[in-house]
Design a protein around this motif. Structure first.
Motif, PDB file in Angstrom:
ATOM      1  N   ASN A  78       0.812  -1.212   0.000  1.00 60.62           N
ATOM      2  CA  ASN A  78       0.000   0.000   0.000  1.00 60.62           C
ATOM      3  C   ASN A  78       0.847   1.264   0.000  1.00 60.62           C
ATOM      4  O   ASN A  78       0.362   2.338  -0.364  1.00 60.62           O
ATOM      5  CB  ASN A  78      -0.947   0.015   1.211  1.00 60.62           C
ATOM      6  N   ASP A 115      -3.195  -6.068   2.472  1.00 64.41           N
ATOM      7  CA  ASP A 115      -4.106  -4.967   2.792  1.00 64.41           C
ATOM      8  C   ASP A 115      -5.513  -5.205   2.265  1.00 64.41           C
ATOM      9  O   ASP A 115      -6.492  -4.708   2.837  1.00 64.41           O
ATOM     10  CB  ASP A 115      -3.558  -3.636   2.290  1.00 64.41           C
ATOM     11  N   CYS A 118      -8.031  -6.594   4.857  1.00 65.00           N
ATOM     12  CA  CYS A 118      -8.477  -5.782   6.001  1.00 65.00           C
ATOM     13  C   CYS A 118      -9.810  -5.122   5.647  1.00 65.00           C
ATOM     14  O   CYS A 118      -9.926  -3.889   5.576  1.00 65.00           O
ATOM     15  CB  CYS A 118      -7.420  -4.747   6.364  1.00 65.00           C
ATOM     16  N   TYR A 124     -10.298   2.804   4.228  1.00 67.75           N
ATOM     17  CA  TYR A 124      -9.097   2.445   3.476  1.00 67.75           C
ATOM     18  C   TYR A 124      -9.450   1.667   2.221  1.00 67.75           C
ATOM     19  O   TYR A 124      -8.858   1.880   1.158  1.00 67.75           O
ATOM     20  CB  TYR A 124      -8.127   1.623   4.334  1.00 67.75           C
ATOM     21  N   ARG A 128      -8.370   2.382  -1.506  1.00 70.66           N
ATOM     22  CA  ARG A 128      -7.635   1.367  -2.252  1.00 70.66           C
ATOM     23  C   ARG A 128      -8.269   1.141  -3.625  1.00 70.66           C
ATOM     24  O   ARG A 128      -7.564   1.003  -4.627  1.00 70.66           O
ATOM     25  CB  ARG A 128      -7.597   0.068  -1.445  1.00 70.66           C
ATOM     26  N   SER A 159      -2.029   8.704   7.091  1.00 71.67           N
ATOM     27  CA  SER A 159      -2.061   7.281   7.400  1.00 71.67           C
ATOM     28  C   SER A 159      -1.619   7.026   8.827  1.00 71.67           C
ATOM     29  O   SER A 159      -2.245   6.264   9.565  1.00 71.67           O
ATOM     30  CB  SER A 159      -1.164   6.515   6.430  1.00 71.67           C
ATOM     31  N   ASN A 163      -4.201   5.590  11.594  1.00 71.25           N
ATOM     32  CA  ASN A 163      -3.950   4.277  12.174  1.00 71.25           C
ATOM     33  C   ASN A 163      -3.926   4.319  13.695  1.00 71.25           C
ATOM     34  O   ASN A 163      -4.281   3.340  14.362  1.00 71.25           O
ATOM     35  CB  ASN A 163      -2.620   3.719  11.657  1.00 71.25           C
ATOM     36  N   HIS A 194       1.778  -6.714   5.752  1.00 68.28           N
ATOM     37  CA  HIS A 194       0.920  -5.555   5.971  1.00 68.28           C
ATOM     38  C   HIS A 194       0.553  -5.308   7.434  1.00 68.28           C
ATOM     39  O   HIS A 194       0.596  -4.173   7.892  1.00 68.28           O
ATOM     40  CB  HIS A 194      -0.357  -5.632   5.133  1.00 68.28           C
ATOM     41  N   THR A 195       0.184  -6.318   8.183  1.00 66.25           N
ATOM     42  CA  THR A 195      -0.328  -6.092   9.532  1.00 66.25           C
ATOM     43  C   THR A 195       0.768  -5.905  10.573  1.00 66.25           C
ATOM     44  O   THR A 195       0.485  -5.466  11.688  1.00 66.25           O
ATOM     45  CB  THR A 195      -1.228  -7.257   9.976  1.00 66.25           C
TER      46      THR A 195
END
Length: 238
Positions: A78, A115, A118, A124, A128, A159, A163, A194-195
């Motif tokens: 991302n 991503d 999610c 998001y 995206r 971001s 977050n 990603h996480t």
């Protein structure tokens, strides 16, 4: 022999320690390796192949050198979804679709940045879908360089701020999305990033989900061979 996976390095000019750790990784960890997969967010931000920072061009040379020894594959994250063919060629790495299936020593596997899983983060996912439109990418690529740099800085700040206000659940993958992707790809194993929550999850259906670690505090790689699956930390400076 083994296959290696890394992701979420978030390389930037203001974190030379991460860059040096990755360069050392390329020099010392690729022996007896069939392939290297980079699962996105190699860079903290990427605003276009035509305005890559000097440190990124130096890194490309190192990846290119490594690519002469083994194939290197890249899936967009991302933060670096605008990496294009030009930079990929400079690195000697092959760009893959955002969702890709491989036979990993006899185990059908699906690999991705992560991503897209999610799905509880509705805001998001809307962004995206917008950023993946070909016209949006074309428009962004034709903006003045100064404008693109400004947009990238704002997106990065937004971001980070957003977050901090999101719950653990919203920012993690959604189990139904995981199960659906394993089903439609007819695979037994999923590997993603990603996480920033590295783990090997044994799922109730007998399948497996593996999350690669980020590189903020130390390096991290996933090593998969015919007989083992191992998440390995790579401490900085060692």
């Amino acid at each position: 022999m083994r296959t290696l996976f890394v992701g979420d390095l978030h390389l930037s000019a203001d974190r030379p320690d991460i860059t040096q750790a990755f360069l050392k990784f390329l020099e010392t960890q690729l022996q007896d390796t069939d392939a290297l997969y980079i699962l996105g967010d190699l860079f903290e931000v990427w605003v276009g192949d035509d305005i890559a920072e000097p440190f990124a061009n130096e890194l490309a040379n190192a990846i290119k050198k490594a690519s002469l020894k083994l194939p290197i594959f890249f899936i967009h994250g991302n933060r670096d979804f605008l990496i294009g063919n030009r930079f990929a060629q400079d690195c000697g790495m092959t760009l893959l679709p955002e969702i890709y299936t491989i036979d990993l020593y006899g185990v059908p596997s699906v690999i991705l940045h992560g991503d897209s899983l999610c799905t509880l983060d509705k805001a998001y996912q809307r962004f995206r879908r917008f950023r993946n439109q070909s016209w949006a990418k074309w428009l962004y690529a034709h903006l003045p360089k100064s404008k693109r740099l400004g947009i990238a800085a704002k997106l990065r700040s937004k971001s980070q701020s957003s977050n901090q206000q999101k719950s653990y659940t919203i920012m993690d993958v959604e189990p139904d999305a995981v199960n659906e992707l394993l089903k439609v790809t007819d695979t037994q194993q999923m590997i993603h990033g990603h996480t920033h929550r590295p783990a090997i999850h044994q799922l109730p259906n007998g399948k497996r989900r593996i999350v690669v670690g980020d590189w903020y505090e130390q390096g991290s790689m996933l090593s998969v061979s015919k007989d083992s699956v191992e998440l390995i930390e790579l401490p900085f400076g060692k």
